[in-house]
Design a protein around this motif. Sequence first.
Motif, PDB file in Angstrom:
ATOM      1  N   MET A  41      76.762  -3.445  15.300  1.00  0.00           N
ATOM      2  CA  MET A  41      76.970  -1.990  15.251  1.00  0.00           C
ATOM      3  C   MET A  41      78.444  -1.638  15.043  1.00  0.00           C
ATOM      4  O   MET A  41      78.768  -0.658  14.387  1.00  0.00           O
ATOM      5  N   GLU A  42      79.334  -2.468  15.614  1.00  0.00           N
ATOM      6  CA  GLU A  42      80.775  -2.165  15.540  1.00  0.00           C
ATOM      7  C   GLU A  42      81.427  -2.682  14.258  1.00  0.00           C
ATOM      8  O   GLU A  42      82.578  -2.365  13.982  1.00  0.00           O
ATOM      9  N   TYR A  43      80.697  -3.536  13.511  1.00  0.00           N
ATOM     10  CA  TYR A  43      81.263  -4.130  12.293  1.00  0.00           C
ATOM     11  C   TYR A  43      80.374  -3.817  11.097  1.00  0.00           C
ATOM     12  O   TYR A  43      79.608  -4.666  10.642  1.00  0.00           O
ATOM     13  N   PRO A  44      80.429  -2.589  10.555  1.00  0.00           N
ATOM     14  CA  PRO A  44      79.603  -2.275   9.389  1.00  0.00           C
ATOM     15  C   PRO A  44      79.963  -3.135   8.186  1.00  0.00           C
ATOM     16  O   PRO A  44      81.143  -3.393   7.926  1.00  0.00           O
ATOM     17  N   MET A  45      78.923  -3.599   7.484  1.00  0.00           N
ATOM     18  CA  MET A  45      79.095  -4.448   6.304  1.00  0.00           C
ATOM     19  C   MET A  45      78.446  -3.761   5.097  1.00  0.00           C
ATOM     20  O   MET A  45      77.355  -3.204   5.217  1.00  0.00           O
ATOM     21  N   GLU A  46      79.110  -3.836   3.969  1.00  0.00           N
ATOM     22  CA  GLU A  46      78.606  -3.229   2.737  1.00  0.00           C
ATOM     23  C   GLU A  46      78.053  -4.346   1.848  1.00  0.00           C
ATOM     24  O   GLU A  46      78.777  -5.284   1.494  1.00  0.00           O
ATOM     25  N   MET A 192      84.932   5.594   5.769  1.00  0.00           N
ATOM     26  CA  MET A 192      83.676   5.199   6.405  1.00  0.00           C
ATOM     27  C   MET A 192      83.846   4.942   7.901  1.00  0.00           C
ATOM     28  O   MET A 192      82.956   5.223   8.707  1.00  0.00           O
ATOM     29  N   LEU A 193      84.997   4.391   8.274  1.00  0.00           N
ATOM     30  CA  LEU A 193      85.230   4.035   9.673  1.00  0.00           C
ATOM     31  C   LEU A 193      85.753   5.206  10.503  1.00  0.00           C
ATOM     32  O   LEU A 193      85.405   5.351  11.677  1.00  0.00           O
ATOM     33  N   LYS A 194      86.570   6.041   9.908  1.00  0.00           N
ATOM     34  CA  LYS A 194      87.289   7.070  10.690  1.00  0.00           C
ATOM     35  C   LYS A 194      86.654   8.462  10.623  1.00  0.00           C
ATOM     36  O   LYS A 194      86.814   9.260  11.543  1.00  0.00           O
ATOM     37  N   ASP A 195      85.976   8.790   9.539  1.00  0.00           N
ATOM     38  CA  ASP A 195      85.455  10.143   9.363  1.00  0.00           C
ATOM     39  C   ASP A 195      84.057  10.245   9.988  1.00  0.00           C
ATOM     40  O   ASP A 195      83.101   9.667   9.475  1.00  0.00           O
ATOM     41  N   PRO A 196      83.925  10.995  11.116  1.00  0.00           N
ATOM     42  CA  PRO A 196      82.625  11.075  11.809  1.00  0.00           C
ATOM     43  C   PRO A 196      81.510  11.660  10.932  1.00  0.00           C
ATOM     44  O   PRO A 196      80.332  11.385  11.172  1.00  0.00           O
ATOM     45  N   SER A 197      81.866  12.436   9.906  1.00  0.00           N
ATOM     46  CA  SER A 197      80.827  13.047   9.061  1.00  0.00           C
ATOM     47  C   SER A 197      80.026  11.992   8.288  1.00  0.00           C
ATOM     48  O   SER A 197      78.922  12.258   7.830  1.00  0.00           O
ATOM     49  N   GLU A 204      77.856   6.836  20.584  1.00  0.00           N
ATOM     50  CA  GLU A 204      78.230   5.979  21.727  1.00  0.00           C
ATOM     51  C   GLU A 204      79.000   4.737  21.274  1.00  0.00           C
ATOM     52  O   GLU A 204      79.874   4.237  21.991  1.00  0.00           O
ATOM     53  N   THR A 205      78.690   4.246  20.069  1.00  0.00           N
ATOM     54  CA  THR A 205      79.427   3.094  19.527  1.00  0.00           C
ATOM     55  C   THR A 205      80.858   3.503  19.197  1.00  0.00           C
ATOM     56  O   THR A 205      81.813   2.766  19.495  1.00  0.00           O
ATOM     57  N   ARG A 206      81.019   4.684  18.612  1.00  0.00           N
ATOM     58  CA  ARG A 206      82.363   5.189  18.279  1.00  0.00           C
ATOM     59  C   ARG A 206      83.212   5.340  19.543  1.00  0.00           C
ATOM     60  O   ARG A 206      84.361   4.925  19.595  1.00  0.00           O
ATOM     61  N   VAL A 207      82.603   5.893  20.598  1.00  0.00           N
ATOM     62  CA  VAL A 207      83.316   6.076  21.882  1.00  0.00           C
ATOM     63  C   VAL A 207      83.741   4.720  22.435  1.00  0.00           C
ATOM     64  O   VAL A 207      84.876   4.543  22.900  1.00  0.00           O
ATOM     65  N   ILE A 209      84.272   1.900  20.786  1.00  0.00           N
ATOM     66  CA  ILE A 209      85.357   1.330  19.969  1.00  0.00           C
ATOM     67  C   ILE A 209      86.693   1.996  20.315  1.00  0.00           C
ATOM     68  O   ILE A 209      87.721   1.324  20.469  1.00  0.00           O
ATOM     69  N   GLU A 210      86.663   3.335  20.459  1.00  0.00           N
ATOM     70  CA  GLU A 210      87.899   4.057  20.788  1.00  0.00           C
ATOM     71  C   GLU A 210      88.449   3.632  22.147  1.00  0.00           C
ATOM     72  O   GLU A 210      89.654   3.552  22.351  1.00  0.00           O
ATOM     73  N   LYS A 211      87.535   3.309  23.062  1.00  0.00           N
ATOM     74  CA  LYS A 211      87.931   2.953  24.428  1.00  0.00           C
ATOM     75  C   LYS A 211      88.339   1.478  24.537  1.00  0.00           C
ATOM     76  O   LYS A 211      89.349   1.142  25.147  1.00  0.00           O
ATOM     77  N   GLU A 212      87.547   0.598  23.917  1.00  0.00           N
ATOM     78  CA  GLU A 212      87.728  -0.847  24.138  1.00  0.00           C
ATOM     79  C   GLU A 212      88.218  -1.600  22.898  1.00  0.00           C
ATOM     80  O   GLU A 212      88.520  -2.787  22.977  1.00  0.00           O
ATOM     81  N   GLY A 213      88.252  -0.928  21.735  1.00  0.00           N
ATOM     82  CA  GLY A 213      88.559  -1.631  20.491  1.00  0.00           C
ATOM     83  C   GLY A 213      87.322  -2.344  19.976  1.00  0.00           C
ATOM     84  O   GLY A 213      86.246  -2.281  20.574  1.00  0.00           O
ATOM     85  N   TYR A 214      87.479  -3.053  18.858  1.00  0.00           N
ATOM     86  CA  TYR A 214      86.359  -3.800  18.285  1.00  0.00           C
ATOM     87  C   TYR A 214      86.122  -5.076  19.094  1.00  0.00           C
ATOM     88  O   TYR A 214      87.067  -5.653  19.641  1.00  0.00           O
ATOM     89  N   PRO A 215      84.868  -5.553  19.173  1.00  0.00           N
ATOM     90  CA  PRO A 215      84.613  -6.826  19.868  1.00  0.00           C
ATOM     91  C   PRO A 215      85.402  -7.960  19.197  1.00  0.00           C
ATOM     92  O   PRO A 215      85.704  -7.887  18.001  1.00  0.00           O
TER      93      PRO A 215
END
Length: 350
Positions: A41-46, A192-197, A204-207, A209-215
Amino acid sequence: MGTSKLRILILFIAGSFSLINCQNKKMEQKYSWLGTVSAPMEYPMEVYKGGIIADDFTYSFDAIWGTQNTGWGNEGGTMSVETRQMDIPNKLEFTWYSLVENTFYTGKWDLDKEKIKGLFEKGFIDQDNGKKTTYTNFIVGLAPKGKVVLWINGPGNQKEVGVFQAHDTIITQEKAYDNAKYMLKEGFAERMLKDPSYETFKPETRVKIEKEGYPAPDIYEAYREKFNWKPTVILPEGSEWIDFGLNNYNGEQENLFGETLTGDTYKSRAVPKFCGFYWRDKNKNRYAVWVDAFDEKEIFERFHQLGKEKNIDLIIKVNADNTGASLSLKNEKEELPIKNSKVRFSRKIE
């Protein structure tokens, strides 16, 4: 014997061998299978392009799959195909863009066809109808640093069938095929990573990441570590334990019932991430208990404290009215409480 007769004999023998090979190939069991993609969830892949490849069929991936981050081991979407029965795949190739790392990865790998064939042949019993069934999906897991895991999946059951390492690669706007050029646009990953739209992340995943950083990028390898354990459920007097479903951190899943539930089922398994079960009280009322989430730090610490040398029981002790449960991990020497899990209880199920 004349030369021409000898040549005819050699041709006949060679022809017989090729006929036997042909018959063996024809006799090889085919199965129905599709493919999908998984990413944390924290590492989106294209998805750029790829394929799960059998002798008679290739299940293809390209940019139409878009951004994938359903969660490690979780299925993404699938595309239907016209082919109904395929050979067992023997190769995997994949190229993708890791948004967080701003890196393209690529690789081609041979699959362990015998291992996959064994799993298809063995299959499992479907609890709903009591009949033997088998796997229907391959899931290509894309993790940071180019780590790839391939799972095979069927209802309630998922097994790891391969782990691979991709290497980073450079794909330019000029080199990219038309439908994938959007990935190379200036600032695409950042948007893709920064714009919530864009809704790349669940809120909850965004929160988190903001709190703990990426795994830590190598955590998906750590998740593969296994311990010898089984579930043990302790119920009120006169009750019956019906089943036990579990999803592990390494993406594997099992559904235990009947003999697989009540037998000596210690097995090499990864640490559980989720589990749930049904039970009946002495009056035949049915209830469910779900451990929706373990606290990751706590559950890994507890398993490591008990270690790999001894058999471990994951114990869930349920109270009489199905409103509470205590959890612990136990080996023959000690029992450690598990205190920080999210446990959910059903009311009486009619």
